[in-house]
Design a protein around this motif. Sequence first.
Motif, mmCIF file in Angstrom:
data_model
loop_
_atom_site.group_PDB
_atom_site.id
_atom_site.type_symbol
_atom_site.label_atom_id
_atom_site.label_comp_id
_atom_site.label_asym_id
_atom_site.label_seq_id
_atom_site.Cartn_x
_atom_site.Cartn_y
_atom_site.Cartn_z
ATOM 1 N N ARG A 190 10.870 1.564 2.095
ATOM 2 C CA ARG A 190 9.706 1.836 2.939
ATOM 3 C C ARG A 190 8.647 0.766 2.762
ATOM 4 O O ARG A 190 7.964 0.385 3.713
ATOM 5 C CB ARG A 190 9.106 3.195 2.579
ATOM 6 C CG ARG A 190 9.824 4.408 3.154
ATOM 7 C CD ARG A 190 9.079 5.670 2.761
ATOM 8 N NE ARG A 190 7.662 5.584 3.094
ATOM 9 C CZ ARG A 190 6.698 6.282 2.490
ATOM 10 N NH1 ARG A 190 6.999 7.115 1.508
ATOM 11 N NH2 ARG A 190 5.439 6.155 2.863
ATOM 12 N N VAL A 191 8.506 0.276 1.507
ATOM 13 C CA VAL A 191 7.413 -0.636 1.158
ATOM 14 C C VAL A 191 7.960 -1.734 0.256
ATOM 15 O O VAL A 191 8.832 -1.496 -0.578
ATOM 16 C CB VAL A 191 6.276 0.116 0.440
ATOM 17 C CG1 VAL A 191 5.172 -0.851 0.017
ATOM 18 C CG2 VAL A 191 5.703 1.215 1.333
ATOM 19 N N LEU A 192 7.411 -2.939 0.432
ATOM 20 C CA LEU A 192 7.761 -4.081 -0.411
ATOM 21 C C LEU A 192 6.578 -4.452 -1.300
ATOM 22 O O LEU A 192 5.429 -4.513 -0.833
ATOM 23 C CB LEU A 192 8.125 -5.293 0.442
ATOM 24 C CG LEU A 192 9.449 -5.257 1.204
ATOM 25 C CD1 LEU A 192 9.506 -6.409 2.193
ATOM 26 C CD2 LEU A 192 10.619 -5.319 0.245
ATOM 27 N N LEU A 193 6.863 -4.707 -2.568
ATOM 28 C CA LEU A 193 5.876 -5.258 -3.490
ATOM 29 C C LEU A 193 6.306 -6.690 -3.791
ATOM 30 O O LEU A 193 7.367 -6.924 -4.385
ATOM 31 C CB LEU A 193 5.793 -4.440 -4.778
ATOM 32 C CG LEU A 193 4.831 -4.961 -5.855
ATOM 33 C CD1 LEU A 193 3.401 -5.010 -5.334
ATOM 34 C CD2 LEU A 193 4.919 -4.101 -7.117
ATOM 35 N N ILE A 194 5.493 -7.657 -3.372
ATOM 36 C CA ILE A 194 5.823 -9.078 -3.480
ATOM 37 C C ILE A 194 5.064 -9.656 -4.665
ATOM 38 O O ILE A 194 3.831 -9.724 -4.655
ATOM 39 C CB ILE A 194 5.450 -9.818 -2.182
ATOM 40 C CG1 ILE A 194 6.238 -9.224 -1.005
ATOM 41 C CG2 ILE A 194 5.689 -11.304 -2.305
ATOM 42 C CD1 ILE A 194 5.816 -9.772 0.349
ATOM 43 N N ASN A 251 0.542 2.811 -4.591
ATOM 44 C CA ASN A 251 0.871 4.205 -4.827
ATOM 45 C C ASN A 251 0.369 5.095 -3.692
ATOM 46 O O ASN A 251 1.073 6.019 -3.244
ATOM 47 C CB ASN A 251 0.274 4.660 -6.155
ATOM 48 C CG ASN A 251 0.760 6.027 -6.590
ATOM 49 O OD1 ASN A 251 1.944 6.327 -6.504
ATOM 50 N ND2 ASN A 251 -0.157 6.867 -7.045
ATOM 51 N N ALA A 252 -0.826 4.811 -3.206
ATOM 52 C CA ALA A 252 -1.355 5.588 -2.083
ATOM 53 C C ALA A 252 -0.496 5.432 -0.852
ATOM 54 O O ALA A 252 -0.252 6.402 -0.115
ATOM 55 C CB ALA A 252 -2.795 5.160 -1.799
ATOM 56 N N ARG A 253 -0.004 4.200 -0.614
ATOM 57 C CA ARG A 253 0.847 3.970 0.551
ATOM 58 C C ARG A 253 2.182 4.705 0.424
ATOM 59 O O ARG A 253 2.701 5.259 1.395
ATOM 60 C CB ARG A 253 1.074 2.462 0.708
ATOM 61 C CG ARG A 253 1.769 2.056 2.007
ATOM 62 C CD ARG A 253 0.867 2.359 3.200
ATOM 63 N NE ARG A 253 1.400 1.853 4.434
ATOM 64 C CZ ARG A 253 0.975 0.756 5.058
ATOM 65 N NH1 ARG A 253 0.004 0.034 4.527
ATOM 66 N NH2 ARG A 253 1.504 0.382 6.200
ATOM 67 N N LEU A 254 2.716 4.714 -0.790
ATOM 68 C CA LEU A 254 3.996 5.392 -1.003
ATOM 69 C C LEU A 254 3.878 6.905 -0.879
ATOM 70 O O LEU A 254 4.821 7.593 -0.456
ATOM 71 C CB LEU A 254 4.550 5.040 -2.392
ATOM 72 C CG LEU A 254 5.100 3.615 -2.541
ATOM 73 C CD1 LEU A 254 5.327 3.300 -4.026
ATOM 74 C CD2 LEU A 254 6.396 3.433 -1.766
ATOM 75 N N ARG A 255 2.731 7.444 -1.235
ATOM 76 C CA ARG A 255 2.536 8.889 -1.184
ATOM 77 C C ARG A 255 2.131 9.378 0.199
ATOM 78 O O ARG A 255 2.189 10.596 0.469
ATOM 79 C CB ARG A 255 1.479 9.320 -2.220
ATOM 80 C CG ARG A 255 1.964 9.169 -3.664
ATOM 81 C CD ARG A 255 0.915 9.609 -4.651
ATOM 82 N NE ARG A 255 1.394 9.518 -6.016
ATOM 83 C CZ ARG A 255 2.099 10.455 -6.636
ATOM 84 N NH1 ARG A 255 2.415 11.566 -5.994
ATOM 85 N NH2 ARG A 255 2.505 10.299 -7.891
ATOM 86 N N ALA A 256 1.732 8.442 1.042
ATOM 87 C CA ALA A 256 1.341 8.842 2.402
ATOM 88 C C ALA A 256 2.561 9.271 3.184
ATOM 89 O O ALA A 256 3.678 8.770 2.953
ATOM 90 C CB ALA A 256 0.632 7.683 3.094
ATOM 91 N N PRO A 257 2.396 10.218 4.117
ATOM 92 C CA PRO A 257 3.553 10.624 4.933
ATOM 93 C C PRO A 257 4.139 9.450 5.680
ATOM 94 O O PRO A 257 3.412 8.587 6.190
ATOM 95 C CB PRO A 257 2.944 11.647 5.897
ATOM 96 C CG PRO A 257 1.700 12.131 5.223
ATOM 97 C CD PRO A 257 1.176 10.955 4.445
#
Length: 258
Positions: A190-194, A251-257
């Motif tokens: 869902r999300v990338l950490l670069i 973390n906020a982005r990952l926890r968002a729907p």
Amino acid sequence: MDPALLHARAALDWLLELGADEAIGEEPVNRYALEARSAKPAQAAPPVAAPFVASAPADPVAAARALAEGAGDLPALAAAMDGFDCELKPGARSFVFADGTAGAPLMVVGEAPGRDEDIQGKPFVGAAGQLLDRMLAAIGRDRADPDPARAVYITNVLPWRPPGNRRPETPEIDRWRPFLHRHVELAAPRVLLILGNSPALALLNRGGITQIRGQWTEAAGRPALPSFHPSYLLRNPPAKREAWADLLALNARLRAPS
């Protein structure tokens, strides 16, 4: 027999054994001129073969793109990358593909294997990797946990260790970029950490991590957050405050729907 003659005869026999069967005078002999004066008709020179011209090497980036596009799953991609021609491969010990849980919501992209990674064949296992594990644990993530609520998937731009743990060079990043993009597609996070300049160049086509860190963007069709590489944080502890802010945003982005 005169000893001098015996010595001369032995020297001559030795020369004959070496293949020196023709006397050479003190003046050079132009054998082309001798052939021109010969009564024998001149013979045609043997045909000369056309010079060999090596074909230009194939474009390594195009070759990487073709291999990456042909990989239908992660094992096939790993096999294609392992067999891909690279100058770094002969000097490395291990092929380092990924670690963690494929399909995890979070995918972390670093630069290249270091000494410890080259030994163990896994990304981020040295001092920088241990710091990364603590950083991820602070936001409830664990590479060893397959639970999607905690899982993480980790890889690098390069699968082979550069000599002396140097940073990946631009041609190396260009060569491996198609594989990295395909890796993201197949892992489907869902999300990338670069983490660091090299993955920023590979995924965002821009560097300057101190200027772009903490700013949400898009890479390979997914939300991406650039941040400092853990090795940079080990050298510059005051930057951990900014890295912590990045982790909270992540973390906020990952926890968002979704």
